[in-house]
Design an enzyme around this catalytic site. Structure first.
Site, PDB file in Angstrom:
ATOM      1  N   LYS A  74     -19.859 -20.375 -48.139  1.00 49.08           N
ATOM      2  CA  LYS A  74     -19.324 -19.507 -49.209  1.00 49.08           C
ATOM      3  C   LYS A  74     -18.258 -20.192 -50.067  1.00 49.08           C
ATOM      4  CE  LYS A  74     -20.561 -15.123 -47.208  1.00 49.08           C
ATOM      5  NZ  LYS A  74     -20.243 -13.761 -46.862  1.00 49.08           N
ATOM      6  N   ARG A 158      -4.532 -14.603 -35.802  1.00 49.71           N
ATOM      7  CA  ARG A 158      -4.160 -15.391 -34.614  1.00 49.71           C
ATOM      8  C   ARG A 158      -3.343 -16.609 -35.038  1.00 49.71           C
ATOM      9  NH1 ARG A 158      -9.055 -18.076 -31.398  1.00 49.71           N
ATOM     10  NH2 ARG A 158      -9.236 -19.067 -33.436  1.00 49.71           N
ATOM     11  N   LYS A 162      -2.335 -19.180 -41.611  1.00 52.46           N
ATOM     12  CA  LYS A 162      -3.492 -18.828 -42.447  1.00 52.46           C
ATOM     13  C   LYS A 162      -3.297 -17.449 -43.090  1.00 52.46           C
ATOM     14  CE  LYS A 162      -7.821 -19.722 -41.089  1.00 52.46           C
ATOM     15  NZ  LYS A 162      -8.910 -19.809 -40.085  1.00 52.46           N
ATOM     16  N   GLY A 245     -19.966  -2.272 -40.135  1.00 56.99           N
ATOM     17  CA  GLY A 245     -20.197  -3.271 -41.179  1.00 56.99           C
ATOM     18  C   GLY A 245     -21.590  -3.259 -41.765  1.00 56.99           C
TER      19      GLY A 245
HETATM   20  P1  ATR Z   1     -13.410 -19.449 -41.360  1.00 58.40           P
HETATM   21  O1  ATR Z   1     -14.230 -18.915 -42.463  1.00 58.40           O
HETATM   22  O2  ATR Z   1     -11.992 -19.682 -41.717  1.00 58.40           O
HETATM   23  O3  ATR Z   1     -14.037 -20.563 -40.607  1.00 58.40           O
HETATM   24  P2  ATR Z   1     -14.255 -17.211 -39.962  1.00 58.40           P
HETATM   25  O4  ATR Z   1     -15.105 -17.679 -38.852  1.00 58.40           O
HETATM   26  O5  ATR Z   1     -14.850 -16.562 -41.113  1.00 58.40           O
HETATM   27  O6  ATR Z   1     -13.260 -18.351 -40.320  1.00 58.40           O
HETATM   28  O7  ATR Z   1     -13.181 -16.185 -39.447  1.00 58.40           O
HETATM   29  C1  ATR Z   1     -12.688 -16.320 -38.253  1.00 58.40           C
HETATM   30  C2  ATR Z   1     -11.551 -15.329 -38.152  1.00 58.40           C
HETATM   31  O8  ATR Z   1     -11.625 -14.792 -36.868  1.00 58.40           O
HETATM   32  C3  ATR Z   1     -10.212 -16.016 -38.311  1.00 58.40           C
HETATM   33  O9  ATR Z   1      -9.255 -15.105 -38.753  1.00 58.40           O
HETATM   34  C4  ATR Z   1      -9.945 -16.396 -36.875  1.00 58.40           C
HETATM   35  O10 ATR Z   1      -8.620 -16.610 -36.576  1.00 58.40           O
HETATM   36  P3  ATR Z   1      -7.932 -18.062 -36.727  1.00 58.40           P
HETATM   37  O11 ATR Z   1      -7.617 -18.178 -38.191  1.00 58.40           O
HETATM   38  O12 ATR Z   1      -6.749 -17.990 -35.891  1.00 58.40           O
HETATM   39  O13 ATR Z   1      -8.962 -19.045 -36.282  1.00 58.40           O
HETATM   40  C5  ATR Z   1     -10.459 -15.166 -36.167  1.00 58.40           C
HETATM   41  N1  ATR Z   1     -10.784 -15.463 -34.771  1.00 58.40           N
HETATM   42  C6  ATR Z   1     -11.796 -16.210 -34.321  1.00 58.40           C
HETATM   43  N2  ATR Z   1     -11.758 -16.257 -32.960  1.00 58.40           N
HETATM   44  C7  ATR Z   1     -10.695 -15.525 -32.583  1.00 58.40           C
HETATM   45  C8  ATR Z   1     -10.112 -15.189 -31.319  1.00 58.40           C
HETATM   46  N3  ATR Z   1     -10.643 -15.628 -30.175  1.00 58.40           N
HETATM   47  N4  ATR Z   1      -9.006 -14.420 -31.314  1.00 58.40           N
HETATM   48  C9  ATR Z   1      -8.479 -13.954 -32.464  1.00 58.40           C
HETATM   49  N5  ATR Z   1      -8.978 -14.250 -33.681  1.00 58.40           N
HETATM   50  C10 ATR Z   1     -10.061 -15.020 -33.735  1.00 58.40           C
END
Ligand code: ATR
Length: 545
Positions: A74, A158, A162, A245
């Site tokens: 994206k 988390r 970010k 969703g």
């Molecule tokens: P991106 O596009 O940035 O790769 P995404 O996969 O679309 O990420 O979104 C993942 C989201 O889920 C993020 O907010 C991630 O938190 P982090 O920024 O700390 O990685 C969150 N996320 C994924 N696994 C998680 C977990 N085990 N506990 C809490 N949040 C989690």
């Protein structure tokens, strides 16, 4: 759909890695089938190392007309595009790619999907929300919440850095940590944008503890596999309202479908592929059948070379806007109809009817050219033109620009554009093309809502309000008056400098008297053709007695 040039199906698809799990192919294919659109929807599972080559060889060459974009592309696709729509720019991510005026455009419909699915069931104005996560989808959610006039947003992630980066770009967003989480009593809405709860190793996890939930909360999870995540299950068991969703996915796909095809997204058929159902269909079966057949008859021709001196000079609009005691009569030449059967008599000719209508007071003639369902013919426009100086409206089911060029070529003055078929942006696009040719367009609506959105979001100058209920096919001549009066109370500013035409179900001068002060014109076919004395009927309906 910019590039229909032949009968070869257009190619759309989902760009993702992996792409095998995507529900987009089923969603869009259902939409294509419903309207009979000559297009296919594929899965493009493209590895990051071959993405550049994919764009160069398949997208840039216009072998692909449009793409849905999913994880992990994206944001990655941005440099491959020529133009970003405003929302995609602000969100910094694209989920829809399409061609427009020879440019490859990126748009984001995720925010629209979220906005619609949230506001469908909930009023977020002035409410306080917690958004969990700061990943790829979060900015689309924050953008939508701002558009929905949310009061305040607390953003938790988390990885706090970010969240802080994300929050900087929006006005009402304040970051929070696990230690400074707000009191549940102060929160109305909680939205999960993390990947927790998704099918896989984290399926049984939620970003907030179950004891957080209160019954006044609304929980929205953008994860839709599974349909009920742990997050939603906890909320539901605590008495909170939940929104899955899936509806966001449906609405983002519907918005995407409208961008790809320019046609209204068939909600029920698309929802059905997700196991969802909506009680109200947004258009009728007969309309779908007509459009399905229409594709087969279109000769996708290219733009005529138009000299300014050959432009039509808006004769239709100029005629209807002239003030007269009674509304103008647009009399219709319609050999038959699905509801009335045959209307022509054996001796009827187009030439003769054109003369009768003209001699007895009609201000314009509507010529139906659809063959299969209305017995019309493209040649009827030419025959009418040769027998009348008054403006001609070409009435057909316009779905492709080539039909507008054809209308111009056959010397009609206006086309009918139907909101029940065309998306608002396609209507606007067609209006601009008509304008460049000096043609007018009668934009037909059915409901008050349709009429308002056409008035608000397009430059249409001539608006039809059709008295026929497309679901039951019955007509009610007082419908025009009711819709017009409601709009004049709620949106009076939208009515200025516009011409309104009452269509369908009009039988007598008494019917016309019902809305004579509001309608600039009435469009009548059936009653004239069925009348024993058509000359008298035209006189009666045009007030020419
Ligand atoms: P991106 O596009 O940035 O790769 P995404 O996969 O679309 O990420 O979104 C993942 C989201 O889920 C993020 O907010 C991630 O938190 P982090 O920024 O700390 O990685 C969150 N996320 C994924 N696994 C998680 C977990 N085990 N506990 C809490 N949040 C989690």
């Amino acid at each position: 759909m910019e590039n229909i040039k032949s009968d070869i199906p257009l190619v759309f698809g989902i760009l993702a890695y992996p792409a095998s799990h995507s529900l987009s192919p089923a969603l869009h294919t259902a939409g294509f089938l419903q309207w009979g659109i000559p297009a296919v929807y594929k899965r493009f599972e493209i590895s990051p190392s071959t993405l550049a080559e994919f764009f160069a060889q398949n997208v840039r060459t216009q072998k692909i007309s449009g793409l849905s974009v999913s994880v992990p592309y994206k944001e990655v696709v941005l440099p491959y595009l020529d133009v970003l729509e405003d929302s995609a720019k602000k969100i910094g991510a694209v989920n829809t790619i399409f061609w427009k005026n020879g440019k490859l455009v990126g748009e984001n419909t995720d925010w629209k999907g979220f906005f619609q699915s949230l506001t469908h069931e909930y009023d977020p104005r002035e409410k306080t929300a917690v958004v969990l996560g700061a990943g790829g989808a979060t900015r689309a959610i924050l953008y939508a919440l701002e558009k929905a006039n949310i009061g305040k947003i607390f953003l938790w992630n988390r990885t706090p850095e970010k969240a802080q980066k994300c929050a900087q770009e929006f006005v009402n967003v304040q970051t929070i940590s696990s230690d400074s989480f707000p009191n549940p009593e102060d929160i109305d809405l909680v939205i999960n944008t993390t990947s927790l709860g998704m099918q896989g190793p984290h399926k049984n996890e939620s970003a907030i503890p179950k004891n957080f939930w209160k019954s006044h909360h609304t929980a929205f999870d953008i994860v839709y596999t599974p349909r009920i995540t742990k997050f939603l299950q906890d909320a539901q068991e605590s008495g909170a309202k939940i929104i899955s969703g899936e509806t966001m996915f449906l609405f983002q796909g519907m918005a995407q479908f409208e961008i790809f095809t320019g046609l209204c997204a068939p909600q029920n058929a698309m929802a059905h592929t997700l196991g969802l159902s909506f009680p109200l269909e947004n258009f009728s079966n007969i309309l779908q059948q007509i459009v399905q057949e229409k594709w087969k008859t279109i000769s996708f021709s290219s733009k005529p070379s138009v000299l300014n001196s050959l432009k039509r000079d808006h004769l239709f609009y100029n005629t209807l806007q002239k003030k007269q005691k009674n509304p103008h009569l647009i009399a219709e030449i319609k050999p038959c109809s699905p509801t009335e059967g045959t209307l022509f008599r054996n001796s009827d000719t187009i030439e003769e009817l054109a003369k009768i209508y003209t001699a007895n007071g009609a201000s314009a003639i509507s010529v139906i050219t659809d063959e299969k369902f209305f017995g019309g013919n493209i040649e009827n426009m030419r025959k009418t033109r040769e027998n009348t100086p008054i403006p001609i409206l070409r009435k057909d089911f316009i779905i492709d620009v080539s039909q507008i060029y054809e209308t111009y070529k056959y010397k009609a003055d206006a086309v009918l554009l139907m909101r029940s078929i065309l998306s608002l942006s396609r209507i606007q696009e067609f209006l601009e093309i008509c304008d460049s040719l000096g043609l007018d367009a009668l934009v037909e609506t059915h409901t008050k809502e349709e009429c308002i959105e056409v008035l608000e979001k397009t430059s249409a100058r001539i608006i039809g309000i059709n008295n026929r209920d497309f679901k039951t096919l019955s007509t009610d001549a007082s419908h025009f008056k009711n819709v017009f009066q409601e709009i004049s109370q709620t949106h009076p500013h939208l009515l200025a400098s516009r011409i309104f035409v009452a269509e369908s179900g009009i039988k007598t001068a008494q019917d016309i008297a019902l809305f004579a002060s509001n309608a600039h014109a009435v469009l009548v076919g059936t009653e004239i053709l069925k009348a024993k004395n058509r000359e008298e009927k035209v006189k009666e309906l045009s007030g020419n007695i």
